[in-house]
Design a protein around this motif. Structure first.
Motif, short mmCIF file in Angstrom:
data_model
loop_
_atom_site.label_atom_id
_atom_site.label_comp_id
_atom_site.label_asym_id
_atom_site.label_seq_id
_atom_site.Cartn_x
_atom_site.Cartn_y
_atom_site.Cartn_z
N MET A 39 48.08 27.10 43.01
CA MET A 39 48.02 26.87 44.86
C MET A 39 46.98 26.23 44.88
N GLN A 40 46.05 25.96 43.93
CA GLN A 40 45.11 24.56 44.54
C GLN A 40 44.15 25.79 45.05
N CYS A 41 43.83 26.48 44.52
CA CYS A 41 42.87 27.75 44.51
C CYS A 41 41.19 27.34 44.01
N ILE A 64 46.07 33.22 47.78
CA ILE A 64 47.78 33.27 47.28
C ILE A 64 48.06 34.23 47.64
N MET A 65 47.87 35.05 48.88
CA MET A 65 48.97 35.39 50.47
C MET A 65 50.12 35.35 50.59
N SER A 66 49.54 33.81 50.34
CA SER A 66 51.00 33.19 50.97
C SER A 66 51.93 33.10 49.75
N SER A 67 52.08 33.30 48.68
CA SER A 67 53.56 33.66 46.90
C SER A 67 52.77 35.33 46.83
N PRO A 68 54.14 35.79 47.07
CA PRO A 68 53.98 37.25 47.17
C PRO A 68 54.26 37.14 45.35
N ARG A 69 54.51 36.34 45.09
CA ARG A 69 54.67 36.35 42.94
C ARG A 69 52.91 36.51 42.55
N ILE A 70 52.73 35.58 43.08
CA ILE A 70 51.12 35.50 42.45
C ILE A 70 50.05 36.01 43.02
N LEU A 71 50.46 36.41 44.03
CA LEU A 71 49.82 37.82 45.11
C LEU A 71 49.58 39.34 43.96
N ARG A 72 51.09 38.98 43.76
CA ARG A 72 51.39 40.34 42.69
C ARG A 72 51.31 40.21 40.98
N MET A 73 50.88 39.30 40.78
CA MET A 73 50.71 38.72 39.67
C MET A 73 48.76 39.05 39.55
#
Ligand SMILES: O=P(O)(O)OC[C@H]1O[C@H](OP(=O)(O)OP(=O)(O)O)[C@H](O)[C@@H]1O
Length: 226
Positions: A39-41, A64-73
């Motif tokens: 996600m280029q963080c 990461i808020m732009s990816s619900p899956r990664i935010l949840r992880m």
């Protein structure tokens, strides 16, 4: 759902119909690193932190808020640690603003109520700095995305303590390892993180994006007082 009114008129919400969301398989550090990397963080270059310090590596977990899956992880990773350390608390509060989506998910996964601390109180409406329903004497767990000095956690804890709430623990997705643990201990705050700067730099070495030598230069740079 029942709302119990306390002596000072505040409320606690009890919802007997809610059950804890079952925890998924524990998140591995390398697994979360890989997702954040994709996600280029992690960005190398010259960036300036809240403290004014220049950093050769910038970690932006707002992405990461732009990816619900990664935010949840990322939230799940913190929950794994919270459960493993057996932390006890009545409310979850995110350090504004970047950690608010993470705190929302931690609250949801662990089924613990969330409160919101504003950066500044509004001049209208209820003018409250802490939003939500709570009872004095309750214990708050603070949730952060990335921690540098720990000052944002300290400020948030101070505001929460002024509301007669207790704060003992703070957890972050990532610790930049620039003194937060020691700084926060002075305010009787126990600090935990899931990932560390060193872990990120090691991950970048595995990706051939960094040498061991550069890693040590960066760690030495970040160890300088700011
Ligand atoms: O440990 P510290 O030295 O306090 O630095 C870390 C804080 O800095 C960033 O927030 P920022 O102040 O950029 O605000 P934001 O969350 O509103 O983006 C980050 O989200 C942390 O809250």
């Amino acid at each position: 759902m029942t709302a119990a009114t306390t002596a000072n008129g505040s409320h606690t919400i009890e919802d007997a119909t809610l059950t804890k969301t079952p925890l998924a398989a524990p998140v591995q550090e390398t697994e979360l690193f890989e997702e954040l990397y994709q996600m280029q963080c992690f960005r190398t270059g010259e960036f300036f932190l809240k403290s004014g310090q220049m950093t050769p590596i910038y970690i932006d977990l707002r992405r990461i808020m732009s990816s619900p899956r990664i935010l949840r992880m990322a939230a799940q990773a913190m929950c794994d640690k919270i459960v493993a350390k057996n932390l006890k608390f009545d409310y979850v509060v995110g350090v504004p603003y970047a950690a608010l989506p993470l705190a929302t998910l931690v609250s949801d996964i662990l089924n613990v109520p969330m409160l919101m601390k504003r950066k500044e109180a509004k001049a209208y409406g209820t003018k409250q700095l802490i939003e939500g329903v709570y009872s004095p004497g309750g214990t708050v767990l603070l949730v952060e995305d990335v921690v540098t000095s720990g000052e944002s956690i300290r400020e948030t804890a101070e505001a929460i303590r002024k509301e007669n709430l207790l704060v003992h623990d703070a957890i972050a997705v990532l610790d930049r390892q620039q003194g937060a643990t020691a700084n926060l201990a002075k305010d009787e705050l126990n600090f935990l993180s899931f990932l560390t700067m060193e872990g990120v730099l090691d991950g970048m070495i595995r990706k051939n994006e960094m040498t061991e030598e550069r890693k040590h230069e960066i760690i030495a740079h970040l160890a300088k007082p700011f």
